[in-house]
Design a protein around this motif. Structure first.
Motif, PDB file in Angstrom:
ATOM      1  N   ILE A  22       0.929  -1.260  -0.131  1.00  0.00           N
ATOM      2  CA  ILE A  22      -0.116   0.155  -0.035  1.00  0.00           C
ATOM      3  C   ILE A  22       0.970   1.281  -0.115  1.00  0.00           C
ATOM      4  CG2 ILE A  22      -1.726   1.347   1.337  1.00  0.00           C
ATOM      5  CD1 ILE A  22      -2.839  -1.270   2.550  1.00  0.00           C
ATOM      6  N   LEU A  23       0.847   2.192  -1.033  1.00  0.00           N
ATOM      7  CA  LEU A  23       1.431   3.291  -1.077  1.00  0.00           C
ATOM      8  C   LEU A  23       3.141   3.078  -1.051  1.00  0.00           C
ATOM      9  CD1 LEU A  23      -0.522   5.773   0.915  1.00  0.00           C
ATOM     10  CD2 LEU A  23      -0.549   5.404  -1.662  1.00  0.00           C
ATOM     11  N   GLU A  24       3.677   1.865  -1.624  1.00  0.00           N
ATOM     12  CA  GLU A  24       5.010   1.649  -1.757  1.00  0.00           C
ATOM     13  C   GLU A  24       5.570   1.104  -0.603  1.00  0.00           C
ATOM     14  OE1 GLU A  24       6.440   1.674  -4.869  1.00  0.00           O
ATOM     15  OE2 GLU A  24       4.704   2.516  -5.461  1.00  0.00           O
ATOM     16  N   GLN A  25       4.552   0.725   0.232  1.00  0.00           N
ATOM     17  CA  GLN A  25       5.042   0.100   1.778  1.00  0.00           C
ATOM     18  C   GLN A  25       4.342  -1.240   1.832  1.00  0.00           C
ATOM     19  OE1 GLN A  25       4.834   1.556   6.128  1.00  0.00           O
ATOM     20  NE2 GLN A  25       3.579   2.747   4.686  1.00  0.00           N
ATOM     21  N   VAL A  26       5.171  -2.184   2.279  1.00  0.00           N
ATOM     22  CA  VAL A  26       4.513  -3.541   2.452  1.00  0.00           C
ATOM     23  C   VAL A  26       3.793  -3.406   3.876  1.00  0.00           C
ATOM     24  CG1 VAL A  26       4.604  -6.033   2.752  1.00  0.00           C
ATOM     25  CG2 VAL A  26       5.893  -4.755   1.104  1.00  0.00           C
ATOM     26  N   VAL A  27       2.326  -3.735   4.077  1.00  0.00           N
ATOM     27  CA  VAL A  27       1.583  -3.621   5.322  1.00  0.00           C
ATOM     28  C   VAL A  27       1.151  -5.132   5.404  1.00  0.00           C
ATOM     29  CG1 VAL A  27      -0.341  -2.671   6.295  1.00  0.00           C
ATOM     30  CG2 VAL A  27       0.771  -1.263   4.764  1.00  0.00           C
ATOM     31  N   HIS A  28       1.445  -5.750   6.708  1.00  0.00           N
ATOM     32  CA  HIS A  28       1.236  -6.802   7.271  1.00  0.00           C
ATOM     33  C   HIS A  28       0.185  -6.614   8.143  1.00  0.00           C
ATOM     34  CE1 HIS A  28       4.972  -8.176   5.483  1.00  0.00           C
ATOM     35  NE2 HIS A  28       5.664  -7.222   6.200  1.00  0.00           N
ATOM     36  N   PHE A  29      -0.863  -7.863   8.042  1.00  0.00           N
ATOM     37  CA  PHE A  29      -2.010  -7.852   8.877  1.00  0.00           C
ATOM     38  C   PHE A  29      -1.839  -9.385   9.563  1.00  0.00           C
ATOM     39  CE2 PHE A  29      -2.902  -5.188   5.200  1.00  0.00           C
ATOM     40  CZ  PHE A  29      -3.557  -4.119   5.831  1.00  0.00           C
ATOM     41  N   HIS A  30      -2.148  -9.194  10.963  1.00  0.00           N
ATOM     42  CA  HIS A  30      -2.272 -10.591  11.689  1.00  0.00           C
ATOM     43  C   HIS A  30      -3.744 -10.252  12.516  1.00  0.00           C
ATOM     44  CE1 HIS A  30      -0.750 -13.713  14.157  1.00  0.00           C
ATOM     45  NE2 HIS A  30      -1.262 -12.947  15.103  1.00  0.00           N
ATOM     46  N   VAL A  31      -4.512 -11.273  12.330  1.00  0.00           N
ATOM     47  CA  VAL A  31      -5.844 -11.467  12.872  1.00  0.00           C
ATOM     48  C   VAL A  31      -5.849 -12.578  13.721  1.00  0.00           C
ATOM     49  CG1 VAL A  31      -8.234 -11.324  12.620  1.00  0.00           C
ATOM     50  CG2 VAL A  31      -6.780 -10.340  10.790  1.00  0.00           C
ATOM     51  N   MET A  32      -6.193 -12.600  14.951  1.00  0.00           N
ATOM     52  CA  MET A  32      -6.408 -13.641  15.930  1.00  0.00           C
ATOM     53  C   MET A  32      -7.900 -13.628  16.280  1.00  0.00           C
ATOM     54  SD  MET A  32      -3.215 -13.391  18.502  1.00  0.00           S
ATOM     55  CE  MET A  32      -3.892 -14.411  19.747  1.00  0.00           C
ATOM     56  N   GLN A  91     -16.378  -7.508  20.359  1.00  0.00           N
ATOM     57  CA  GLN A  91     -15.187  -7.055  20.779  1.00  0.00           C
ATOM     58  C   GLN A  91     -14.141  -6.994  19.962  1.00  0.00           C
ATOM     59  OE1 GLN A  91     -13.884  -8.717  24.469  1.00  0.00           O
ATOM     60  NE2 GLN A  91     -13.353  -6.577  25.236  1.00  0.00           N
ATOM     61  N   VAL A  92     -13.334  -5.729  19.925  1.00  0.00           N
ATOM     62  CA  VAL A  92     -12.161  -5.746  18.786  1.00  0.00           C
ATOM     63  C   VAL A  92     -10.942  -5.050  19.564  1.00  0.00           C
ATOM     64  CG1 VAL A  92     -11.458  -4.571  16.499  1.00  0.00           C
ATOM     65  CG2 VAL A  92     -13.915  -5.423  16.814  1.00  0.00           C
ATOM     66  N   PHE A  93      -9.784  -5.878  19.401  1.00  0.00           N
ATOM     67  CA  PHE A  93      -8.563  -5.113  19.927  1.00  0.00           C
ATOM     68  C   PHE A  93      -7.772  -4.739  18.558  1.00  0.00           C
ATOM     69  CE2 PHE A  93      -9.978  -8.108  23.251  1.00  0.00           C
ATOM     70  CZ  PHE A  93      -9.764  -7.254  24.256  1.00  0.00           C
ATOM     71  N   VAL A  94      -7.079  -3.605  18.500  1.00  0.00           N
ATOM     72  CA  VAL A  94      -6.594  -3.359  17.274  1.00  0.00           C
ATOM     73  C   VAL A  94      -5.124  -2.720  17.887  1.00  0.00           C
ATOM     74  CG1 VAL A  94      -6.338  -1.615  15.538  1.00  0.00           C
ATOM     75  CG2 VAL A  94      -8.597  -2.923  15.856  1.00  0.00           C
ATOM     76  N   SER A  95      -3.888  -3.055  17.123  1.00  0.00           N
ATOM     77  CA  SER A  95      -2.711  -2.443  16.960  1.00  0.00           C
ATOM     78  C   SER A  95      -2.494  -1.914  15.864  1.00  0.00           C
ATOM     79  CB  SER A  95      -1.570  -3.475  17.685  1.00  0.00           C
ATOM     80  OG  SER A  95      -0.492  -2.893  17.772  1.00  0.00           O
ATOM     81  N   TYR A  96      -2.370  -0.758  15.717  1.00  0.00           N
ATOM     82  CA  TYR A  96      -1.938  -0.078  14.522  1.00  0.00           C
ATOM     83  C   TYR A  96      -0.647   0.675  14.559  1.00  0.00           C
ATOM     84  CZ  TYR A  96      -3.009   2.857  10.149  1.00  0.00           C
ATOM     85  OH  TYR A  96      -2.919   3.287   9.054  1.00  0.00           O
ATOM     86  N   SER A  97       0.361  -0.028  14.294  1.00  0.00           N
ATOM     87  CA  SER A  97       1.637  -0.100  14.091  1.00  0.00           C
ATOM     88  C   SER A  97       2.297   0.653  12.948  1.00  0.00           C
ATOM     89  CB  SER A  97       2.391  -1.084  14.817  1.00  0.00           C
ATOM     90  OG  SER A  97       1.986  -1.318  16.017  1.00  0.00           O
ATOM     91  N   LEU A  98       1.812   1.533  12.192  1.00  0.00           N
ATOM     92  CA  LEU A  98       2.249   2.105  10.970  1.00  0.00           C
ATOM     93  C   LEU A  98       2.345   3.384  11.191  1.00  0.00           C
ATOM     94  CD1 LEU A  98       0.024   0.937   8.223  1.00  0.00           C
ATOM     95  CD2 LEU A  98       2.229   0.117   8.842  1.00  0.00           C
ATOM     96  N   ALA A  99       3.352   4.128  10.775  1.00  0.00           N
ATOM     97  CA  ALA A  99       3.597   5.740  10.615  1.00  0.00           C
ATOM     98  C   ALA A  99       2.695   6.224   9.850  1.00  0.00           C
ATOM     99  CB  ALA A  99       5.008   5.752  10.362  1.00  0.00           C
ATOM    100  N   VAL A 100       2.104   7.367  10.174  1.00  0.00           N
ATOM    101  CA  VAL A 100       1.129   7.874   9.136  1.00  0.00           C
ATOM    102  C   VAL A 100       2.132   8.960   8.244  1.00  0.00           C
ATOM    103  CG1 VAL A 100      -0.786   9.467   9.010  1.00  0.00           C
ATOM    104  CG2 VAL A 100      -0.608   7.919  10.927  1.00  0.00           C
ATOM    105  N   THR A 101       2.463   8.384   7.324  1.00  0.00           N
ATOM    106  CA  THR A 101       3.351   9.538   6.227  1.00  0.00           C
ATOM    107  C   THR A 101       2.356  10.127   5.199  1.00  0.00           C
ATOM    108  OG1 THR A 101       3.671   7.269   4.968  1.00  0.00           O
ATOM    109  CG2 THR A 101       5.261   8.191   6.675  1.00  0.00           C
ATOM    110  N   ASP A 102       1.045   9.292   5.040  1.00  0.00           N
ATOM    111  CA  ASP A 102       0.577   9.868   3.875  1.00  0.00           C
ATOM    112  C   ASP A 102      -1.134   9.867   4.508  1.00  0.00           C
ATOM    113  OD1 ASP A 102      -1.576   9.900   1.548  1.00  0.00           O
ATOM    114  OD2 ASP A 102       0.327   9.675   0.398  1.00  0.00           O
ATOM    115  N   CYS A 103      -2.069  10.900   4.416  1.00  0.00           N
ATOM    116  CA  CYS A 103      -3.101  11.006   4.835  1.00  0.00           C
ATOM    117  C   CYS A 103      -4.194   9.817   4.141  1.00  0.00           C
ATOM    118  CB  CYS A 103      -4.024  12.259   4.705  1.00  0.00           C
ATOM    119  SG  CYS A 103      -3.902  12.894   2.898  1.00  0.00           S
TER     120      CYS A 103
END
Length: 124
Positions: A22-32, A91-103
């Motif tokens: 996504i936007l030249e960055q590989v984004v990983h998603f992990h769902v438990m 019930q949802v737990f979210v960890s969003y560990s991406l730097a916001v470099t683009d809106c």
């Protein structure tokens, strides 16, 4: 007497991983998938920089949410957890560990999660 002694049944935890560029960055998603909810980690490096939780409330149409760990000025995890709790009614737990470099990054990440929800609802 504990729940185990009462023969209470528990759903097993299942794990689902996917990635997307996504936007030249590989984004990983992990769902438990948990009993009655799920944990979603989003990031490009293995870091847990924040954690938010959200769930439906009988007192409000918008799910309640709280940031458990991380910088309180970064509301990405909180906002996403709230939207996913409303959409899934879990019930949802979210960890969003991406730097916001683009809106647009957050919007594109959320759209990718929605696509995965449609393709694989059994993991959420």
């Amino acid at each position: 007497m504990s729940d185990m002694e009462n023969n209470a049944s528990f759903d097993p935890i299942s794990v689902h991983n996917f990635s997307e560029k996504i936007l030249e960055q590989v984004v990983h998603f992990h769902v438990m998938k948990l009993s009655g909810g799920f944990f979603l980690w989003i990031g490009s490096t293995p870091v847990l920089s924040n954690l938010a939780v959200s769930m439906s409330s009988k007192y409000d149409s918008m799910p309640v949410s709280a940031q458990v760990i991380g910088d309180p000025s970064n509301t990405s995890a909180n906002t996403l957890a709230q939207r996913l709790a409303k959409r899934t009614e879990k019930q949802v737990f979210v960890s969003y560990s991406l730097a916001v470099t683009d809106c647009n990054l957050s919007l594109l990440v959320e759209n990718r999660i929605k696509k995965e929800l449609e393709l694989h609802p059994e993991y959420f």
